[in-house]
Design a protein around this motif. Structure first.
Motif, PDB file in Angstrom:
ATOM      1  N   PRO A  62      52.198  55.493  14.045  1.00 29.86           N
ATOM      2  CA  PRO A  62      51.376  54.506  13.331  1.00 29.86           C
ATOM      3  C   PRO A  62      50.178  54.058  14.162  1.00 29.86           C
ATOM      4  O   PRO A  62      50.247  53.970  15.390  1.00 29.86           O
ATOM      5  CB  PRO A  62      52.343  53.353  13.088  1.00 29.86           C
ATOM      6  N   SER A  76      51.554  54.251  -0.518  1.00 27.32           N
ATOM      7  CA  SER A  76      52.969  53.949  -0.774  1.00 27.32           C
ATOM      8  C   SER A  76      53.123  52.743  -1.689  1.00 27.32           C
ATOM      9  O   SER A  76      53.963  52.740  -2.582  1.00 27.32           O
ATOM     10  CB  SER A  76      53.705  53.695   0.540  1.00 27.32           C
ATOM     11  N   PRO A  81      46.494  52.710   7.373  1.00 34.95           N
ATOM     12  CA  PRO A  81      46.435  51.761   6.245  1.00 34.95           C
ATOM     13  C   PRO A  81      46.352  52.469   4.893  1.00 34.95           C
ATOM     14  O   PRO A  81      46.885  51.990   3.904  1.00 34.95           O
ATOM     15  CB  PRO A  81      45.165  50.955   6.531  1.00 34.95           C
ATOM     16  N   ILE A 104      56.329  47.963  10.017  1.00 33.67           N
ATOM     17  CA  ILE A 104      56.691  48.285   8.623  1.00 33.67           C
ATOM     18  C   ILE A 104      57.379  49.649   8.562  1.00 33.67           C
ATOM     19  O   ILE A 104      58.389  49.818   7.876  1.00 33.67           O
ATOM     20  CB  ILE A 104      55.452  48.258   7.705  1.00 33.67           C
ATOM     21  N   SER A 105      56.830  50.624   9.267  1.00 32.07           N
ATOM     22  CA  SER A 105      57.422  51.958   9.283  1.00 32.07           C
ATOM     23  C   SER A 105      58.842  51.920   9.834  1.00 32.07           C
ATOM     24  O   SER A 105      59.744  52.571   9.303  1.00 32.07           O
ATOM     25  CB  SER A 105      56.571  52.914  10.119  1.00 32.07           C
ATOM     26  N   LEU A 150      51.682  48.489  11.243  1.00 30.33           N
ATOM     27  CA  LEU A 150      52.200  49.689  10.583  1.00 30.33           C
ATOM     28  C   LEU A 150      53.443  50.211  11.286  1.00 30.33           C
ATOM     29  O   LEU A 150      54.357  50.735  10.644  1.00 30.33           O
ATOM     30  CB  LEU A 150      51.130  50.778  10.519  1.00 30.33           C
ATOM     31  N   LEU A 152      49.789  53.343   3.812  1.00 27.40           N
ATOM     32  CA  LEU A 152      50.464  52.135   3.320  1.00 27.40           C
ATOM     33  C   LEU A 152      50.011  51.820   1.906  1.00 27.40           C
ATOM     34  O   LEU A 152      50.840  51.554   1.029  1.00 27.40           O
ATOM     35  CB  LEU A 152      50.197  50.952   4.250  1.00 27.40           C
ATOM     36  N   LEU A 157      54.362  55.508   7.999  1.00 28.10           N
ATOM     37  CA  LEU A 157      53.123  54.975   7.446  1.00 28.10           C
ATOM     38  C   LEU A 157      52.101  54.934   8.585  1.00 28.10           C
ATOM     39  O   LEU A 157      51.883  53.894   9.198  1.00 28.10           O
ATOM     40  CB  LEU A 157      53.339  53.579   6.863  1.00 28.10           C
TER      41      LEU A 157
END
Length: 146
Positions: free
Chosen positions: A20, A45, A39, A28-29, A25, A42, A36
């Motif tokens: 990332p 997704s 951006p 979140i990943s 990111l 993301l 991800l």
């Protein structure tokens, strides 16, 4: 150490190939156990998920309206059959290519909803119409000149 079946579920983290571009990111990943990297990934997704959620409920208002008015007037049988064939092909493809379980479930759900619409079409167009003609053909003359 967790049992082998639960090992993939309990070990959250990034795939080995994932790098990332920001700490946000990365978090979140890691939390979602998907890659991800940018951006844009993301956003892709998020929009893909929004699309799936929207389509999950797209046909439900039509099914409810058909039930409410006890008719499928305005629905094309050709359209319903083509839609059902498309969703059935999607389901068969998901099974043959061993897609993720959630993809198979969503594909099966789409086929189920299509079958409900086709069932409603035949029920309200043929079965219910035939029953109505047996139970009093003079009902259609109500509201005439007298």
């Amino acid at each position: 150490m967790p049992p082998p079946l639960l090992q993939n579920i309990t070990t959250a983290g990034l795939p080995q190939y994932c790098e990332p571009s920001s700490p946000f990111l990365y978090d979140i990943s890691s939390w979602l156990s998907i890659c991800l990297p940018t951006p844009l990934a993301l956003l892709s997704s998020l929009l893909g998920t929004l699309s799936i959620v929207s389509w999950l409920f797209a046909q439900l208002p039509q099914i409810y309206k058909n039930y409410q008015v006890q008719s499928t007037m305005g629905l094309s049988l050709f359209f319903l059959v083509i839609w059902c064939l498309g969703d059935s092909s999607n389901f068969i493809g998901a099974m043959l290519t061993r897609q993720a379980g959630w993809q198979k479930v969503i594909a099966a759900y789409y086929v189920f909803v299509d079958v409900v619409l086709v069932f409603q079409y035949f029920w309200y167009t043929h079965v219910k119409a035939r029953r109505g003609s047996y139970h009093g053909s003079d009902v259609s003359h109500e509201g005439g000149l007298f």
